[in-house]
Motif scaffolding. Structure first.
Motif, short mmCIF file in Angstrom:
data_model
loop_
_atom_site.label_atom_id
_atom_site.label_comp_id
_atom_site.label_asym_id
_atom_site.label_seq_id
_atom_site.Cartn_x
_atom_site.Cartn_y
_atom_site.Cartn_z
N GLU A 55 52.77 47.87 21.12
CA GLU A 55 53.08 49.16 21.27
C GLU A 55 52.14 50.04 21.72
N VAL A 56 52.77 51.04 22.58
CA VAL A 56 51.83 52.32 23.04
C VAL A 56 51.80 53.34 22.08
N VAL A 57 50.35 53.50 21.56
CA VAL A 57 50.46 54.60 20.61
C VAL A 57 49.26 55.58 20.86
N GLN A 58 49.20 56.70 20.06
CA GLN A 58 48.40 57.57 20.34
C GLN A 58 47.19 57.38 19.41
N VAL A 59 45.91 57.33 19.61
CA VAL A 59 45.02 57.17 18.69
C VAL A 59 43.67 58.03 19.09
N ASN A 60 43.33 58.99 18.14
CA ASN A 60 42.20 59.98 18.48
C ASN A 60 41.14 59.05 17.81
N SER A 61 40.05 58.48 18.88
CA SER A 61 38.97 57.52 18.58
C SER A 61 37.95 58.62 17.63
N THR A 62 37.69 59.75 17.90
CA THR A 62 36.98 60.88 17.00
C THR A 62 37.36 60.88 15.59
N ASN A 63 38.85 60.64 15.30
CA ASN A 63 38.95 60.79 14.04
C ASN A 63 39.62 59.49 13.31
N GLU A 64 39.77 58.82 14.15
CA GLU A 64 40.59 57.24 13.62
C GLU A 64 39.89 56.19 14.04
N ALA A 65 39.61 54.92 13.39
CA ALA A 65 38.83 53.83 13.93
C ALA A 65 39.92 53.05 15.08
N ILE A 66 39.19 52.72 15.80
CA ILE A 66 39.94 51.96 16.81
C ILE A 66 39.91 50.24 16.47
N THR A 67 40.86 49.92 16.09
CA THR A 67 40.86 48.47 15.42
C THR A 67 41.06 47.27 16.37
N ALA A 68 40.51 46.14 16.07
CA ALA A 68 40.41 44.99 17.13
C ALA A 68 41.71 44.82 17.99
N ASN A 69 42.97 44.96 17.41
CA ASN A 69 44.07 44.62 17.99
C ASN A 69 44.47 45.85 19.00
N CYS A 70 43.91 46.85 19.21
CA CYS A 70 44.18 48.05 19.93
C CYS A 70 43.31 48.29 21.04
N THR A 71 43.71 48.23 22.16
CA THR A 71 42.61 48.41 23.58
C THR A 71 43.38 49.48 24.41
N PRO A 72 42.52 50.26 25.25
CA PRO A 72 43.02 51.40 25.73
C PRO A 72 44.32 51.07 26.82
N HIS A 73 45.29 51.95 26.92
CA HIS A 73 46.23 51.60 27.61
C HIS A 73 46.18 51.99 29.16
N PRO A 74 46.05 51.15 29.91
CA PRO A 74 45.85 51.53 31.52
C PRO A 74 47.24 52.08 32.37
N TYR A 75 47.11 53.34 32.44
CA TYR A 75 48.32 54.07 33.04
C TYR A 75 47.86 53.87 34.56
N LYS A 76 49.21 54.13 35.34
CA LYS A 76 49.00 54.32 36.52
C LYS A 76 49.16 55.92 36.95
N ILE A 77 47.96 56.24 37.76
CA ILE A 77 47.77 57.85 37.43
C ILE A 77 48.39 58.14 38.80
N PHE A 78 48.94 59.08 38.78
CA PHE A 78 49.60 59.99 40.21
C PHE A 78 49.18 61.45 39.99
N ILE A 79 48.18 62.08 41.05
CA ILE A 79 47.92 63.52 40.90
C ILE A 79 48.68 63.97 42.50
N ASP A 80 49.59 64.76 42.37
CA ASP A 80 50.15 65.40 43.13
C ASP A 80 49.60 66.66 43.86
N GLY A 81 50.21 67.06 44.75
CA GLY A 81 49.59 68.35 45.80
C GLY A 81 49.77 69.47 44.94
#
Length: 275
Positions: A55-81
């Motif tokens: 599941e893709v979820v939003q976790v603020n690591s400054t306020n919430e613990a990042i558990t072992a079953n959660c890894t950063p979700h790698p996006y394809k980043i596009f930045i246009d003109g």
């Protein structure tokens, strides 16, 4: 007090359910397409999105613990003109790919469309460590600063075509590997203090970069599996080329490697066709 395993699991489920509801719709895709209207929202997503048991979820690591079953979700980043001025994505540690390019206007008389240069002035990625595919910048006219202090690995290509832009100094203090590196533009300096492996390395500068001095450093530490390395300076009208095991100096006509402009254009057209 130590929570039981069941309570911890229940907490994770509750967190995921709540976070999914708070994740902006634009951030639920595997692609984040930055433009002038959504840059702030998407920058937040890139730093807070995690994959937790699929599941893709939003976790603020400054306020919430990042558990072992959660890894950063790698996006394809596009930045246009349409992005103007500085852009910062402070919390992003992983990216599937990053593409920064100009605006594309389809159905123009020129082939697939006309490309207008981006006016982004700086790109700040202070937490970025890994790019799973390629990191491409092309068709930019105002970029004067790139900050990637933690970037360690680019699995495929690191290709910057900054031909349209002002003078720039490029520093990759933590980069140890990129399969292909091609940097073109008004480049005054390049720093690769941690780089030890790249299949190809091709530099073309119209700036103040001293190719001979740069290649001397590169030859001492960068392994390319027998492939060539080249640095061409338009100002000195010379090309410094080397290949394992010994470096050589040749004239302007000798080039080895992948030219940044051609590879960047190919990636740009591929991104258009994928939209």
């Amino acid at each position: 007090m130590k929570l039981s395993g069941h309570l911890v699991s229940a907490s994770i489920v509750s967190l995921a359910a709540a976070a999914i509801g708070n994740l902006p719709t634009a951030c639920k895709s595997s692609n984040l397409s930055f433009d002038s209207s959504n840059a702030d929202t998407l920058a937040g997503c890139a730093g807070l999105a995690y994959s937790c048991d699929g599941e893709v979820v939003q976790v603020n690591s400054t306020n919430e613990a990042i558990t072992a079953n959660c890894t950063p979700h790698p996006y394809k980043i596009f930045i246009d003109g349409t992005i103007k001025g500085p852009l910062a994505i402070p919390g992003m540690a992983e990216a599937s790919s990053i593409t920064v390019n100009g605006s594309i206007v389809l159905n123009s008389p020129a082939y697939l469309g006309a490309v207008y240069s981006s006016n982004i002035t700086s790109l700040d990625l202070p937490g970025l460590e890994n790019v799973a595919s390629s990191f491409i910048i092309s068709h930019v006219s105002s970029l004067t600063s790139l900050n990637v202090p933690k970037l360690k690995n680019v699995t495929e290509s690191l290709v910057f075509d900054l031909s349209d832009g002002p003078a720039i100094k490029l520093s990759f203090p933590s980069l140890s590997y990129a399969r292909n590196i091609s940097l073109t533009g008004n480049i005054d300096a390049i720093e690769f203090p941690a780089l030890n492996e790249a299949l190809s390395l091709d530099i073309y500068t119209t700036g103040k970069l001293d190719c001979a001095a740069f290649m001397k450093k590169v030859d001492a530490v960068v392994h390319t599996g027998g492939q060539g390395r080249t640095c061409t300076s338009r100002i000195s009208k010379g090309t410094t080329t080397s290949s394992s095991p010994a470096p050589t100096d040749t004239g302007d006509s000798v080039r080895i490697g992948v030219r940044g402009g051609l590879l960047a254009l190919a990636v740009l057209l591929a991104s258009v066709l994928a939209l």
